[in-house]
Design a protein around this motif. Structure first.
Motif, PDB file in Angstrom:
ATOM      1  N   ILE A 211      12.317  11.620  40.160  1.00 25.57           N
ATOM      2  CA  ILE A 211      11.173  12.536  40.140  1.00 25.57           C
ATOM      3  C   ILE A 211       9.896  11.692  40.093  1.00 25.57           C
ATOM      4  O   ILE A 211       9.806  10.728  39.327  1.00 25.57           O
ATOM      5  CB  ILE A 211      11.258  13.462  38.910  1.00 25.57           C
ATOM      6  N   ASN A 212       8.944  12.043  40.952  1.00 25.72           N
ATOM      7  CA  ASN A 212       7.646  11.359  41.024  1.00 25.72           C
ATOM      8  C   ASN A 212       7.732   9.963  41.643  1.00 25.72           C
ATOM      9  O   ASN A 212       6.736   9.246  41.689  1.00 25.72           O
ATOM     10  CB  ASN A 212       6.972  11.294  39.647  1.00 25.72           C
ATOM     11  N   GLY A 213       8.905   9.573  42.122  1.00 27.99           N
ATOM     12  CA  GLY A 213       8.987   8.348  42.919  1.00 27.99           C
ATOM     13  C   GLY A 213       8.325   8.574  44.265  1.00 27.99           C
ATOM     14  O   GLY A 213       8.174   9.723  44.713  1.00 27.99           O
ATOM     15  N   TYR A 214       7.935   7.498  44.928  1.00 27.45           N
ATOM     16  CA  TYR A 214       7.302   7.623  46.248  1.00 27.45           C
ATOM     17  C   TYR A 214       7.984   6.677  47.228  1.00 27.45           C
ATOM     18  O   TYR A 214       8.052   5.469  46.982  1.00 27.45           O
ATOM     19  CB  TYR A 214       5.804   7.316  46.186  1.00 27.45           C
TER      20      TYR A 214
ATOM     21  N   GLY B  72      11.674  10.429  47.959  1.00 33.44           N
ATOM     22  CA  GLY B  72      10.693  10.459  46.896  1.00 33.44           C
ATOM     23  C   GLY B  72      10.814  11.758  46.121  1.00 33.44           C
ATOM     24  O   GLY B  72      11.460  12.713  46.566  1.00 33.44           O
ATOM     25  N   GLY B  73      10.179  11.808  44.957  1.00 34.98           N
ATOM     26  CA  GLY B  73      10.337  12.977  44.101  1.00 34.98           C
ATOM     27  C   GLY B  73       9.036  13.660  43.758  1.00 34.98           C
ATOM     28  O   GLY B  73       8.849  14.112  42.634  1.00 34.98           O
ATOM     29  N   MET B  74       8.112  13.725  44.731  1.00 37.92           N
ATOM     30  CA  MET B  74       6.806  14.328  44.475  1.00 37.92           C
ATOM     31  C   MET B  74       6.815  15.803  44.861  1.00 37.92           C
ATOM     32  O   MET B  74       6.961  16.143  46.035  1.00 37.92           O
ATOM     33  CB  MET B  74       5.725  13.561  45.220  1.00 37.92           C
ATOM     34  N   SER B  75       6.637  16.665  43.865  1.00 33.16           N
ATOM     35  CA  SER B  75       6.771  18.109  44.079  1.00 33.16           C
ATOM     36  C   SER B  75       5.763  18.626  45.103  1.00 33.16           C
ATOM     37  O   SER B  75       6.088  19.510  45.904  1.00 33.16           O
ATOM     38  CB  SER B  75       6.614  18.858  42.757  1.00 33.16           C
TER      39      SER B  75
END
Length: 453
Positions: free
Chosen positions: A151-154, A165-168
């Protein structure tokens, strides 16, 4: 109106009428007009109004050797005259790509001697997705398809890159992530650690990997992908306990580990790669940005010999790009690596400038607006809070964007990720320029704090 101002307005009109900007509110940008950057030298930019700006973000984390390096322009020009383009398809190759692959292997971690070239880090991570699934199919395990990200990785903004990536905010647009990609918690102690100590939280965050492997089933998991330090997510430096625990978990299971080194690679941590800093042993490493210091687009994947052997013995790998290993980009990459090596840029970062930057940055921790300062190598983050003790944020104020605007207006590029201000200056920044960066940052923190009162 001055000639400069009229020219700026003309360029801003072109932007409004013809240009769709990346990661931008297009309507808002059209009303305001972009700042027009016209030239650069060393660690400084100049805009169309003649304002001088210290680039605390090295472009987009990429201008490692600084702006205005004639050597990089000269090798590009020479290569354009000799062989401006040819592809690497159909059993052909050219010297720049082959020599760059060898030069990358020379600085890569031991046992990683093969490079697949792409046009960017995003394309590199698309390649990773296809390569790890192809690898397992060749190994007789085609069901090993699922890739675990954070989560929130790019990992870029192509369909596969944005899914990994984990950007909502990215997942909300375009029906992402695509099937076969799942995410676990990020090791962001300041934002999510609650009452745990950093070390307790680091172990907890690492254990989420094992939990997810068991949930999905080891026989279905192809790989775990992670940045050594999350960059675009807010310079999230894992607690010291995190990577040792992850290594322990990876050793237990038959899955591949992909290190996304697009930001950390080529000296940003004071080592050649973030995996060198943390003593990791990835099977694949995505690279870009610092590979050419951003002077020309290029990316790639460095592949461990054991993985490359399976791929090479498996017949055609039906994947590639028109610009894979582009000869001009490869020539620039080779010269950029020569500069990093011969000028001992990374040694200078490790021994002198990074320790000084980290020392000076930590002085900002006494500011009433600052909840935490953290950093490593040529990376730094400043957390903006309303209450230092509880780590509570200002709600609905957009403090990070207020601070970013003050930075822009006062000759400093510092990026806002929510209410976290981040920096990643060129690796060649001097001690005097670090002083200037920190002094400007403090001034902008003061102006932001005043605006909130």
């Amino acid at each position: 109106m001055t000639d400069k101002s009229s020219q700026t307005l003309a360029w801003q009109a072109m932007s409004r009428d013809h240009h769709l900007a990346p990661f931008s509110d297009v309507k808002q940008l059209a009303e305001k007009g972009p700042r027009i950057i016209t030239s650069a030298k060393g660690v400084y930019l100049w805009d169309s109004e003649g304002n001088k700006i210290l680039d605390g973000m090295a472009g987009l984390w990429c201008v490692a050797v600084g702006y205005g390096r004639d050597e990089l322009a000269e090798v590009a020009s020479k290569q354009m005259k000799e062989l401006p383009y040819y592809n690497l398809f159909f059993q052909t190759a050219h010297p720049p790509a082959l020599e760059l692959a060898k030069a990358i292997a020379d600085v890569a971690p031991q046992g990683m001697n093969h490079v697949f070239f792409t046009g960017s880090g995003s394309e590199g991570n698309d390649t990773v997705l296809r390569m790890v699934r192809h690898y397992w199919a060749l190994k007789g395990k085609p069901h090993k398809q699922t890739i675990i990200g954070r989560i929130n990785g790019y990992h870029g903004s192509t369909v596969a890159g944005a899914s990994l990536g984990g950007m909502s905010g990215m997942h909300e647009q375009g029906g992402l992530p695509i099937p076969g990609i799942v995410h676990i918690a990020q090791p962001y102690w300041f934002g999510e650690g609650g009452d745990m100590s950093p070390d307790e939280f680091g172990v907890w965050a690492a254990e989420q990997l094992e939990k997810k492997i068991l949930e999905v089933g080891e026989d279905n998991v192809a790989a775990f992908i992670a940045e050594p330090i999350q960059g675009a997510g807010g310079v999230i430096i894992p607690p010291d306990s995190y990577w040792p625990k992850v290594k322990e978990i990876l050793a237990k299971y038959d899955i591949l580990f992909v290190a996304d080194e697009v930001i950390c690679g080529f000296g940003r941590t004071g080592e050649w790669f973030g995996t060198d800093y943390y003593g990791l042993k990835p099977d694949l490493m995505t690279i870009a940005k610092g590979l050419t210091s951003g002077y020309i687009p290029m990316g790639g994947v460095i592949v461990r010999d054991s993985v490359a052997k399976v791929i090479s013995e498996g017949g055609d790998f039906n994947h590639g790009f028109t610009y894979s290993g582009h000869p001009v980009a490869a020539a620039v990459g080779l010269e950029n690596l020569r500069i990093l090596r011969e000028e001992k840029v990374i040694e200078q970062v490790h021994e002198k400038t990074a320790p000084y930057l980290q020392q000076r940055l930590r002085e900002l921790a006494d500011h009433p607006l600052v909840g935490e300062v953290r950093g490593l190598g040529m990376l730094g983050a400043i957390e903006l809070v309303q209450d230092k003790a509880t780590r509570a944020r200002y709600q609905g104020k957009g403090v990070g964007m207020i601070c970013r605007q003050h930075c822009f207006d006062n000759g400093l590029i510092m990026r806002a990720v929510g209410d976290t201000m981040i920096i990643a200056p060129p690796l060649v920044i001097s001690l005097e320029e670090i002083d200037e960066l920190v002094e400007k940052a403090r001034k902008c923190l003061d102006l932001t704090y005043q605006a909130l009162q």
